[in-house]
Enzyme design. Sequence first.
Site, short mmCIF file in Angstrom:
data_model
loop_
_atom_site.label_atom_id
_atom_site.label_comp_id
_atom_site.label_asym_id
_atom_site.label_seq_id
_atom_site.Cartn_x
_atom_site.Cartn_y
_atom_site.Cartn_z
CG ASP A 66 -0.29 -0.49 2.49
OD1 ASP A 66 0.94 -0.44 2.57
OD2 ASP A 66 -1.01 -0.89 3.42
CG ASP A 135 -8.57 -1.24 11.89
OD1 ASP A 135 -7.67 -2.00 11.51
OD2 ASP A 135 -8.92 -0.22 11.26
CG HIS A 137 -5.78 -2.29 8.82
ND1 HIS A 137 -5.82 -0.96 9.17
CD2 HIS A 137 -4.50 -2.67 9.01
CE1 HIS A 137 -4.61 -0.57 9.54
NE2 HIS A 137 -3.80 -1.58 9.46
CD GLU A 142 -8.46 1.20 7.87
OE1 GLU A 142 -8.42 0.19 8.60
OE2 GLU A 142 -7.79 2.23 8.08
#
Length: 259
Positions: A66, A135, A137, A142
């Site tokens: 990313d 979280d 991811h 996400e």
Amino acid sequence: MAEIVIVENKEQAGALVADAITALVQRRPDTVLGFATGSTPLPVYQALRERFADIDVSQVRGFALDEYVGIDPDHPESYRSVITREVVEPLGLNPELVRVPNGDPETAATAGDDYEAAIDEAGGIDLQILGIGTDGHIGFNEPGSSLSSQTRVKTLTEQTREDNARFFDSIDDVPRHCITQGIGTILEARHLVLLAFGEGKAEAIAAAVEGPLTSFVPGSAIQLHPRVTVVVDEAAASKLKLADYYRYSYENKPAWQSL
Ligand code: PGA
């Protein structure tokens, strides 16, 4: 199911994964590696330094997971810079063979397709290194990301921006958008190696490994993949219900099975 390897510390994890990557490159000199950024994979890159110094890595190819959108590629925290600093230079890789998604907002609409085409052209990713966010991811996918998503622009959650603020002068400097390999892209890699260290990752790891498959925990998509290795320290493993079974399985692993 994924193979869960519970190690004593990050150094042990780094050595284990680096050994597997080195063996892969020795078998196939033009191996395609998927590189993660963040703190988690650093022990792997550290352990690869001495191993890669002894072998020919001139043909190794790589794809980062990313990049931030709208960050200057020369900013020290752009993932282009991080990959150059932490991976390409210390490991002696050919920079022309290591790609990072293009975070230029001007071309963001097509950059995802271009990246997918480049991965396809390389023949796909042989081994993808992954971290996991608090979280859940993977990459910057996400919660709620489609399980079949491809490389595209995403909006970062406030949680992720807070988690990553430590790399920037202030949270206001953390970009709001990113371009990330999709969950579908990640699942196309031939071998996934997910690492996590510390108590802060324990919940995300338990949800990814033992929770239901759901786009709300993008890491749970690893349950769809036939070849996954999860390498965790005791703290990150602390919420796994079947930890004893994973330890037993690993201790009794047949010698012919590689990582
Ligand atoms: P970290 O990030 O390795 O810096 O903890 C992991 C991630 O957000 O995927």
